[in-house]
Design a protein around this motif. Structure first.
Motif, mmCIF file in Angstrom:
data_model
loop_
_atom_site.group_PDB
_atom_site.id
_atom_site.type_symbol
_atom_site.label_atom_id
_atom_site.label_comp_id
_atom_site.label_asym_id
_atom_site.label_seq_id
_atom_site.Cartn_x
_atom_site.Cartn_y
_atom_site.Cartn_z
ATOM 1 N N LEU A 159 0.832 -1.217 0.000
ATOM 2 C CA LEU A 159 0.000 0.000 0.000
ATOM 3 C C LEU A 159 0.865 1.266 0.000
ATOM 4 N N LYS A 160 1.975 1.214 0.738
ATOM 5 C CA LYS A 160 2.889 2.364 0.773
ATOM 6 C C LYS A 160 3.524 2.569 -0.593
ATOM 7 N N ALA A 161 3.915 1.464 -1.229
ATOM 8 C CA ALA A 161 4.526 1.544 -2.566
ATOM 9 C C ALA A 161 3.528 2.130 -3.560
ATOM 10 N N LEU A 162 2.280 1.683 -3.482
ATOM 11 C CA LEU A 162 1.231 2.197 -4.389
ATOM 12 C C LEU A 162 0.991 3.677 -4.132
ATOM 13 N N ASP A 163 0.954 4.025 -2.840
ATOM 14 C CA ASP A 163 0.719 5.410 -2.446
ATOM 15 C C ASP A 163 1.796 6.343 -3.009
ATOM 16 N N LYS A 164 3.034 5.872 -3.036
ATOM 17 C CA LYS A 164 4.148 6.693 -3.544
ATOM 18 C C LYS A 164 4.082 6.858 -5.056
ATOM 19 N N GLU A 165 3.600 5.809 -5.734
ATOM 20 C CA GLU A 165 3.687 5.782 -7.199
ATOM 21 C C GLU A 165 2.450 6.330 -7.912
ATOM 22 N N LEU A 166 1.292 6.226 -7.274
ATOM 23 C CA LEU A 166 0.040 6.567 -7.972
ATOM 24 C C LEU A 166 -0.528 7.892 -7.466
ATOM 25 N N THR A 167 -1.477 8.441 -8.235
ATOM 26 C CA THR A 167 -2.084 9.714 -7.829
ATOM 27 C C THR A 167 -3.590 9.724 -8.080
ATOM 28 N N ASN A 168 -4.250 10.660 -7.418
ATOM 29 C CA ASN A 168 -5.657 11.004 -7.670
ATOM 30 C C ASN A 168 -6.625 9.836 -7.555
ATOM 31 N N ASP A 169 -7.655 9.845 -8.443
ATOM 32 C CA ASP A 169 -8.734 8.847 -8.351
ATOM 33 C C ASP A 169 -8.230 7.435 -8.615
ATOM 34 N N PHE A 170 -7.248 7.309 -9.504
ATOM 35 C CA PHE A 170 -6.687 5.981 -9.782
ATOM 36 C C PHE A 170 -6.034 5.427 -8.518
ATOM 37 N N GLU A 171 -5.287 6.276 -7.832
ATOM 38 C CA GLU A 171 -4.641 5.840 -6.590
ATOM 39 C C GLU A 171 -5.692 5.381 -5.577
ATOM 40 N N ARG A 172 -6.755 6.160 -5.440
ATOM 41 C CA ARG A 172 -7.765 5.830 -4.421
ATOM 42 C C ARG A 172 -8.453 4.500 -4.719
ATOM 43 N N VAL A 173 -8.820 4.272 -5.974
ATOM 44 C CA VAL A 173 -9.523 3.021 -6.282
ATOM 45 C C VAL A 173 -8.590 1.819 -6.090
ATOM 46 N N VAL A 174 -7.310 1.960 -6.467
ATOM 47 C CA VAL A 174 -6.363 0.846 -6.306
ATOM 48 C C VAL A 174 -6.107 0.584 -4.815
ATOM 49 N N LEU A 175 -5.919 1.638 -4.029
ATOM 50 C CA LEU A 175 -5.668 1.458 -2.600
ATOM 51 C C LEU A 175 -6.873 0.845 -1.887
ATOM 52 N N LEU A 176 -8.069 1.374 -2.160
ATOM 53 C CA LEU A 176 -9.268 0.824 -1.523
ATOM 54 C C LEU A 176 -9.447 -0.641 -1.900
ATOM 55 N N TRP A 177 -9.241 -0.938 -3.172
ATOM 56 C CA TRP A 177 -9.438 -2.299 -3.669
ATOM 57 C C TRP A 177 -8.422 -3.270 -3.050
ATOM 58 N N THR A 178 -7.186 -2.808 -2.851
ATOM 59 C CA THR A 178 -6.128 -3.683 -2.350
ATOM 60 C C THR A 178 -6.310 -4.014 -0.873
ATOM 61 N N LEU A 179 -6.982 -3.150 -0.137
ATOM 62 C CA LEU A 179 -7.252 -3.416 1.284
ATOM 63 C C LEU A 179 -8.138 -4.650 1.436
ATOM 64 N N ASP A 180 -7.927 -5.370 2.529
ATOM 65 C CA ASP A 180 -8.801 -6.478 2.887
ATOM 66 C C ASP A 180 -10.192 -5.889 3.174
ATOM 67 N N PRO A 181 -11.304 -6.538 2.757
ATOM 68 C CA PRO A 181 -12.634 -5.915 2.931
ATOM 69 C C PRO A 181 -12.932 -5.349 4.328
ATOM 70 N N PRO A 182 -12.659 -6.063 5.439
ATOM 71 C CA PRO A 182 -12.949 -5.454 6.752
ATOM 72 C C PRO A 182 -12.101 -4.207 7.020
ATOM 73 N N GLU A 183 -10.845 -4.257 6.568
ATOM 74 C CA GLU A 183 -9.930 -3.126 6.750
ATOM 75 C C GLU A 183 -10.415 -1.929 5.919
ATOM 76 N N ARG A 184 -10.917 -2.227 4.730
ATOM 77 C CA ARG A 184 -11.443 -1.185 3.844
ATOM 78 C C ARG A 184 -12.654 -0.510 4.474
ATOM 79 N N ASP A 185 -13.561 -1.328 5.027
ATOM 80 C CA ASP A 185 -14.742 -0.759 5.692
ATOM 81 C C ASP A 185 -14.329 0.102 6.887
ATOM 82 N N ALA A 186 -13.336 -0.369 7.634
ATOM 83 C CA ALA A 186 -12.846 0.390 8.797
ATOM 84 C C ALA A 186 -12.280 1.731 8.341
#
Length: 316
Positions: A62-89
């Motif tokens: 997630l940190k690597a993605l956060d450094k490399e990606l930006t904007n809406d693309f970054e948000r959808v990739v980060l949210l998607w990569t999270l485990d579902p309970p972690e994402r809801d939290a």
């Protein structure tokens, strides 16, 4: 009812991690490679990829993605990569820090997830934020909103299909009485909506319509500008017909003069492995346009490609 397209032959986790690491190396980021891997792996596979990536490269994916990606693309990739309970939290925590429009996100998480999923999200909240979801919701809300939202996020409803029809009739009558008196935040309305099983609430609301002629949400529209009534209607919709609720969120997100990327990203990322197929059917029926086509028309670039991969677009 997942829309996710996972290939039958998936490379090894180590290979996926190596490819992702490559996508971040050198000049520029290889976004297509990130989409081709993460956009086509299920929750269990993504969890394993994160674990192995951290072990191999000493960095959270997630940190690597956060450094490399930006904007809406970054948000959808980060949210998607999270485990579902972690994402809801994460989404719930974000919602407690914003103004009232985000109360809807709390209702969404509390009412469209299964009792077990909500419990897991609350556990993930403890682990990540070192406090409880309930205390944050209580602290950041007040009045009627607090009265409804705290028991909603704290609930652990019965998940079975058994229904007590005598109770449904009695509680339909009680709901009608209180709504007629405009006692929208009274203890009985809150109690029924925050503790009864979804099957029991469904039976009660069917009785309500049969007995009194209106859908309950029609009677809760007395004052269209009342924000508490809007939250009550969202609660009812999320409990008994989540696909209709999510269809409306998507319709409003896409049909605005500017796209509401926040809502679009949230619904696609949280429902792709749940009921997005049913939501897509509902969307097509309501808008006469397939959801993937509406998304393609309204979004661009890597953000569009990632959304379409999750929505199950044929050419993604």
């Amino acid at each position: 009812m997942s829309t996710l397209c996972v290939p039958s032959q998936v490379p090894s986790v180590a290979e996926d991690c190596e490819q992702l690491h490559k996508a971040f190396s050198g000049w520029g980021t290889n976004e297509d490679l990130i989409i081709s891997i993460l956009g086509h792996r299920n929750a269990a596979q993504r969890k394993l990829i994160r674990q192995v990536y951290a072990e191999t490269y000493g960095e959270d994916l997630l940190k690597a993605l956060d450094k490399e990606l930006t904007n809406d693309f970054e948000r959808v990739v980060l949210l998607w990569t999270l485990d579902p309970p972690e994402r809801d939290a994460y989404l719930a925590n974000e919602a407690t820090k914003k103004r009232t429009s985000s109360n809807q996100v709390l209702v969404e998480i509390a009412c469209t997830r299964s009792p077990k999923e909500l419990l897991l999200a609350r556990e993930a909240y403890h682990a990540r934020f070192k406090k409880s979801l309930e205390e944050d919701v209580a602290y950041h809300t007040s009045g009627d909103f607090r009265k409804l939202l705290v028991p909603l996020v704290s609930s652990y409803r019965y998940a079975g299909d058994e229904v007590n029809l005598t109770l449904a009739k009695a509680e339909a009558k009680l709901l009608h009485e209180k709504i007629s008196e405009k006692a929208y935040s009274c203890d009985d309305i809150i109690r029924i909506l925050t503790t009864r099983s979804k099957a029991q609430i469904n039976a009660t609301l069917n009785q309500y319509k049969n007995e009194f002629g209106n859908d309950i949400n029609k009677d809760l529209k007395a004052d269209p500008k009342d924000e508490f009534l809007a939250i009550l209607r969202a609660t009812v919709k999320c409990l008994v017909c989540p696909e209709k609720y999510f269809e409306k969120v998507l319709r409003l997100a896409i049909n605005r003069r500017g796209t509401d990327e926040g809502a679009l990203t949230r619904v696609v990322a949280t429902r792709a492995e749940a009921d997005l197929k049913i939501i897509k059917d509902e969307y097509h029926k309501r808008n006469s346009v397939p959801l993937d086509r509406a998304i393609a028309k309204d979004t661009t670039g890597d953000y569009e490609k990632m959304l379409l991969a999750l929505v199950g677009h044929e050419e993604a």
